[in-house]
Design a protein around this motif. Structure first.
Motif, mmCIF file in Angstrom:
data_model
loop_
_atom_site.group_PDB
_atom_site.id
_atom_site.type_symbol
_atom_site.label_atom_id
_atom_site.label_comp_id
_atom_site.label_asym_id
_atom_site.label_seq_id
_atom_site.Cartn_x
_atom_site.Cartn_y
_atom_site.Cartn_z
ATOM 1 N N MET A 1 0.825 -0.964 -0.153
ATOM 2 C CA MET A 1 -0.062 0.003 -0.425
ATOM 3 C C MET A 1 1.040 1.251 -0.343
ATOM 4 O O MET A 1 2.200 1.506 0.485
ATOM 5 C CB MET A 1 -0.662 0.034 1.482
ATOM 6 N N MET A 2 0.176 2.267 -0.627
ATOM 7 C CA MET A 2 0.931 3.179 -0.425
ATOM 8 C C MET A 2 0.552 4.411 0.816
ATOM 9 O O MET A 2 -0.235 4.980 0.899
ATOM 10 C CB MET A 2 0.503 4.118 -2.019
ATOM 11 N N LYS A 3 1.845 5.282 1.034
ATOM 12 C CA LYS A 3 1.484 6.098 2.114
ATOM 13 C C LYS A 3 0.981 7.665 1.132
ATOM 14 O O LYS A 3 1.591 7.812 0.190
ATOM 15 C CB LYS A 3 2.864 6.241 2.536
ATOM 16 N N SER A 4 0.711 8.080 2.196
ATOM 17 C CA SER A 4 0.215 9.742 1.681
ATOM 18 C C SER A 4 0.707 10.467 1.426
ATOM 19 O O SER A 4 0.799 11.467 0.447
ATOM 20 C CB SER A 4 -1.135 10.232 2.120
ATOM 21 N N SER A 5 1.902 10.193 1.992
ATOM 22 C CA SER A 5 3.588 10.801 1.936
ATOM 23 C C SER A 5 3.806 11.014 0.619
ATOM 24 O O SER A 5 4.327 11.992 -0.328
ATOM 25 C CB SER A 5 4.872 11.112 2.751
ATOM 26 N N ASP A 6 3.807 10.206 -0.190
ATOM 27 C CA ASP A 6 3.958 9.927 -1.517
ATOM 28 C C ASP A 6 3.412 10.048 -2.743
ATOM 29 O O ASP A 6 3.307 10.574 -3.875
ATOM 30 C CB ASP A 6 4.107 8.465 -1.807
ATOM 31 N N HIS A 7 1.916 10.923 -1.793
ATOM 32 C CA HIS A 7 0.580 11.019 -3.009
ATOM 33 C C HIS A 7 1.229 12.233 -4.126
ATOM 34 O O HIS A 7 0.684 11.761 -5.134
ATOM 35 C CB HIS A 7 -0.108 11.207 -1.819
ATOM 36 N N SER A 8 1.336 13.462 -3.681
ATOM 37 C CA SER A 8 1.501 14.368 -4.217
ATOM 38 C C SER A 8 2.825 14.018 -5.095
ATOM 39 O O SER A 8 2.239 14.794 -6.805
ATOM 40 C CB SER A 8 2.178 15.800 -3.480
ATOM 41 N N SER A 9 3.843 13.675 -5.177
ATOM 42 C CA SER A 9 4.581 13.094 -6.276
ATOM 43 C C SER A 9 4.319 12.291 -7.168
ATOM 44 O O SER A 9 4.358 12.494 -8.654
ATOM 45 C CB SER A 9 6.041 12.515 -5.948
ATOM 46 N N ILE A 10 3.184 11.307 -7.155
ATOM 47 C CA ILE A 10 2.439 10.564 -8.399
ATOM 48 C C ILE A 10 1.161 11.489 -8.966
ATOM 49 O O ILE A 10 1.637 11.179 -9.993
ATOM 50 C CB ILE A 10 1.720 9.769 -7.225
ATOM 51 N N ASN A 11 1.061 12.361 -8.231
ATOM 52 C CA ASN A 11 -0.191 13.138 -8.747
ATOM 53 C C ASN A 11 0.899 13.929 -10.115
ATOM 54 O O ASN A 11 0.181 13.887 -11.231
ATOM 55 C CB ASN A 11 -0.650 14.214 -7.667
ATOM 56 N N VAL A 12 2.013 14.883 -9.986
ATOM 57 C CA VAL A 12 3.019 15.500 -10.991
ATOM 58 C C VAL A 12 2.808 14.468 -11.729
ATOM 59 O O VAL A 12 3.501 14.301 -13.423
ATOM 60 C CB VAL A 12 3.412 15.987 -10.268
ATOM 61 N N ALA A 13 3.364 13.184 -11.623
ATOM 62 C CA ALA A 13 4.022 12.093 -12.970
ATOM 63 C C ALA A 13 2.830 11.920 -12.776
ATOM 64 O O ALA A 13 2.970 11.499 -14.767
ATOM 65 C CB ALA A 13 4.862 11.084 -11.810
ATOM 66 N N GLU A 14 2.041 11.418 -12.633
ATOM 67 C CA GLU A 14 0.764 10.914 -13.629
ATOM 68 C C GLU A 14 0.933 11.968 -14.736
ATOM 69 O O GLU A 14 -0.144 11.697 -15.671
ATOM 70 C CB GLU A 14 -1.178 10.437 -12.977
ATOM 71 N N SER B 1 -12.289 -2.697 5.919
ATOM 72 C CA SER B 1 -11.858 -1.925 4.602
ATOM 73 C C SER B 1 -10.989 -0.719 4.591
ATOM 74 O O SER B 1 -10.993 0.068 3.362
ATOM 75 C CB SER B 1 -13.079 -2.341 3.987
ATOM 76 N N LEU B 2 -11.019 -0.082 5.252
ATOM 77 C CA LEU B 2 -10.710 1.156 5.627
ATOM 78 C C LEU B 2 -9.377 1.120 4.907
ATOM 79 O O LEU B 2 -9.335 2.617 4.295
ATOM 80 C CB LEU B 2 -10.230 2.077 6.815
ATOM 81 N N PRO B 3 -8.257 0.481 4.702
ATOM 82 C CA PRO B 3 -6.874 0.581 4.051
ATOM 83 C C PRO B 3 -7.556 0.791 2.613
ATOM 84 O O PRO B 3 -6.689 1.609 1.825
ATOM 85 C CB PRO B 3 -5.973 -0.433 4.490
ATOM 86 N N PHE B 4 -8.290 -0.225 1.772
ATOM 87 C CA PHE B 4 -8.756 0.162 0.394
ATOM 88 C C PHE B 4 -8.996 1.087 0.607
ATOM 89 O O PHE B 4 -9.011 1.288 -0.867
ATOM 90 C CB PHE B 4 -9.196 -1.630 -0.146
#
Lengths: 201, 201
Positions: free
Chosen positions: A1-14, A105-108
């Motif tokens: 699973m992905m942590k929310s700290s990785d979130h912004s960088s993935i957004n930009v990449a995508e 189910s919360l993590p999903f």
């Protein structure tokens, strides 16, 4: 699973990948869809939190609803508890299962917020939500049938009301049934919400 | 609604429009998807037919399950019928509603076969299916709780079994409950199938 700290960088990449591949118009539309789906994901998460609270309330209210009458003879003690009735035991077990599933189910649900276009976690949640809706509905309806019988009795079959003697017990059990129906309504909303999220892909 | 005689001409018109607009590769993929969706639509229709049969069987079995004992006194006649128990009456009404809904849903299911890419009828069916699943599950589970009580009784609450006297009645009621659970399973399949059909759009 992905942590929310990785979130912004993935957004930009995508989004940069999308803009390279197609026109900026398509990218904007995709971004809007992403925002819509992220909103659905957040709503999904909040509804799950609400369902967890009502499920735990239902299981706890039912599990602790016992009443001992203040008089007793040498041989009998008059006590009513949920484990006197197999249907109410089923209710407690089913609600505990539903509560455990909702917590797991919360993590999903978080994954669907972080990755709004991921189909697999949404589909998994959808299928399990449908199964759990059926379980919660069955438990709630069966307990409601028994509570109705305990409160009104049935003269045709000579089943007498027990709520005259065990008023507090009946009140606790009725409260648990109401809480379970709240869970059922929230689970139905979750399923409809999942369908909308899957549709817009 | 569209008749099936119009069907082939619409197919041709749509696919030629697609081929003009995009490349033939995309058109082929779209045709494949259409075939997949049409298959899902046909499966949906067949499942609905199965659910109608089991729902009518459940309602009819419950509605006709009464038993009069061969002995009677001057004042009492010993008879058991579904309308002695409110929960079983709820079962009959709920199953009749579910059956009526399923019959009325057949035309919409046909529309999803004729127009595989139409989202609106699928979404409508999906939402109503979810509501009806909850209704059928509630009716089946409540009746199951009462049947369990009728067969086993409950010594803690002094509710005695009535199936020793009314064996045929209990057998009919149990059969109706089993049929209703079959309906519930089919409705769950319909909901999962709708989700797959909506997802692939």
């Amino acid at each position: 699973m992905m942590k929310s700290s990785d979130h912004s960088s993935i957004n930009v990449a995508e989004s940069s990948g999308v803009e390279k591949g197609k026109g900026s118009l398509i990218a904007t539309s995709r971004e809007q869809k992403k925002g819509f789906k992220k909103g659905l994901g957040i709503l999904d998460f909040l509804l799950r939190l609400g369902a967890i609270i009502s499920t735990i309330a239902a299981a706890a209210t039912m599990g602790t609803s016992d009443e001992t009458l203040p008089f007793f003879s040498q041989f009998f003690q008059f006590e009513a508890s949920y484990d006197d009735l197999p249907t109410l035991m089923f209710f407690v077990i089913a609600m505990a299962l539903v509560g455990a599933y909702l917590v797991l189910s919360l993590p999903f649900s978080l994954v669907t917020i972080v990755r709004p276009h991921a189909v697999a976690p949404r589909l998994l949640l959808f299928i399990l939500d449908t199964v759990v809706l059926t379980l919660a509905t069955a438990a709630g309806a069966a307990a409601a049938a028994i509570v109705y019988l305990a409160q009104n009795g049935n003269p045709n079959t000579n089943w007498l009301s027990i709520c005259d003697q065990f008023g507090d017990f009946c009140q606790g059990v009725s409260g648990a049934v109401v809480a379970s129906f709240f869970t059922v309504v929230v689970l139905m909303s979750l399923i409809l919400l999942s369908a909308f999220a899957l549709k817009k892909h």
